[in-house]
Design a protein around this motif. Structure first.
Motif, PDB file in Angstrom:
ATOM      1  N   GLU A  38      35.499  35.532  42.726  1.00  0.00           N
ATOM      2  CA  GLU A  38      35.023  35.633  41.337  1.00  0.00           C
ATOM      3  C   GLU A  38      33.567  36.083  41.285  1.00  0.00           C
ATOM      4  O   GLU A  38      33.173  36.817  40.377  1.00  0.00           O
ATOM      5  CB  GLU A  38      35.193  34.285  40.630  1.00  0.00           C
ATOM      6  CG  GLU A  38      36.632  33.928  40.331  1.00  0.00           C
ATOM      7  CD  GLU A  38      36.774  32.640  39.542  1.00  0.00           C
ATOM      8  OE1 GLU A  38      35.766  32.170  38.969  1.00  0.00           O
ATOM      9  OE2 GLU A  38      37.888  32.097  39.495  1.00  0.00           O
ATOM     10  N   THR A  41      33.560  39.795  41.711  1.00  0.00           N
ATOM     11  CA  THR A  41      34.015  40.441  40.478  1.00  0.00           C
ATOM     12  C   THR A  41      32.883  40.519  39.455  1.00  0.00           C
ATOM     13  O   THR A  41      32.686  41.556  38.798  1.00  0.00           O
ATOM     14  CB  THR A  41      35.209  39.670  39.870  1.00  0.00           C
ATOM     15  OG1 THR A  41      36.299  39.697  40.797  1.00  0.00           O
ATOM     16  CG2 THR A  41      35.659  40.307  38.566  1.00  0.00           C
ATOM     17  N   ASN A  45      31.033  43.965  38.004  1.00  0.00           N
ATOM     18  CA  ASN A  45      30.955  44.219  36.560  1.00  0.00           C
ATOM     19  C   ASN A  45      29.515  44.274  36.046  1.00  0.00           C
ATOM     20  O   ASN A  45      29.284  44.277  34.836  1.00  0.00           O
ATOM     21  CB  ASN A  45      31.735  43.142  35.796  1.00  0.00           C
ATOM     22  CG  ASN A  45      33.233  43.271  35.995  1.00  0.00           C
ATOM     23  OD1 ASN A  45      33.743  44.355  36.245  1.00  0.00           O
ATOM     24  ND2 ASN A  45      33.954  42.157  35.913  1.00  0.00           N
TER      25      ASN A  45
END
Length: 218
Positions: A38, A41, A45
């Motif tokens: 996570e 990620t 982003n």
């Protein structure tokens, strides 16, 4: 403003840390994650922090593997481990992989804040509990064994260099060691480089690993 991502798989713990940090105007928690995957990620982003605070034990990708990935892909992000694990081997591995700070989860608020501020400026930090654990082990050791003396002679290690090595093992910076031993920072830097050269270590983490493995420190 110091931007922080929190990686912790226990929501209650993560929320508590977030509340503590956001009570300070200079800190902003810009992302939260429950695993290393996570965190990656978030970074992909565009959520990129100055500091990542991560636990070690997490599902999917643990903190140590995450530090490995960040060192390669996002070397500018400074990593602080915040874990229940106070085993010195985890500490050594975390620093060896690129972490700049290591805290246990029962750390005091002031020490937590100081660690983040210190690491954000490029420093390294080892919490008091682990430092004192190392010191207690040193104090419990019997007088220097024959094998230790033999190793010191083999690598031409002086008593002063051993003293500096013990303080490095406690997580002290060159300046802190200089203050403690009443030496100049340049002199301590010289001792640190001598230790790296004599033990053929490529960095401080490798030096500490060598010292623990060979019982120079414990």
């Amino acid at each position: 403003m110091i931007k922080i991502i929190l990686a912790e798989d226990h929501l209650v713990v993560r929320n508590g840390i977030k509340l503590l940090l956001e009570s300070q105007a200079e800190f902003a928690v810009i992302g939260e994650a429950s695993s290393g995957e996570e965190v990656l990620t978030l970074l992909e982003n565009g959520v990129v922090p100055n500091i990542l605070m991560t636990d070690i034990r997490m599902d999917e990708m643990d903190g140590l593997e995450l530090i490995d990935r960040l060192t390669i892909q996002y070397p500018d992000i400074k990593v602080i481990v915040l874990s229940m694990l106070n085993n010195i081997q985890y500490v050594i591995e975390a620093f060896d992989k690129g972490a700049l700070g290591y805290l246990v989860k029962n750390v005091g608020y002031d020490e937590l804040l100081f660690c983040i501020q210190h690491v954000s400026k490029g420093g390294r930090f080892l919490c008091e509990e682990i430092s004192m654990q190392l010191l207690d082990k040193l104090q419990d050791l019997p007088s220097m064994s024959y094998q230790l003396k033999e190793l010191m002679e083999e690598i031409d290690l002086t008593e002063r260099e051993l003293e500096v090595l013990e303080l490095i093992g406690e997580g002290m910076t060159n300046l802190q060691i200089a203050d403690k031993l009443f030496l100049s920072k340049r002199t301590v830097e010289g001792y640190r480089q001598n230790l790296l050269d004599k033990t053929k270590s490529k960095n401080t983490a490798s030096l500490i690993k060598y010292a623990v493995k060979n019982s120079l420190i414990s």
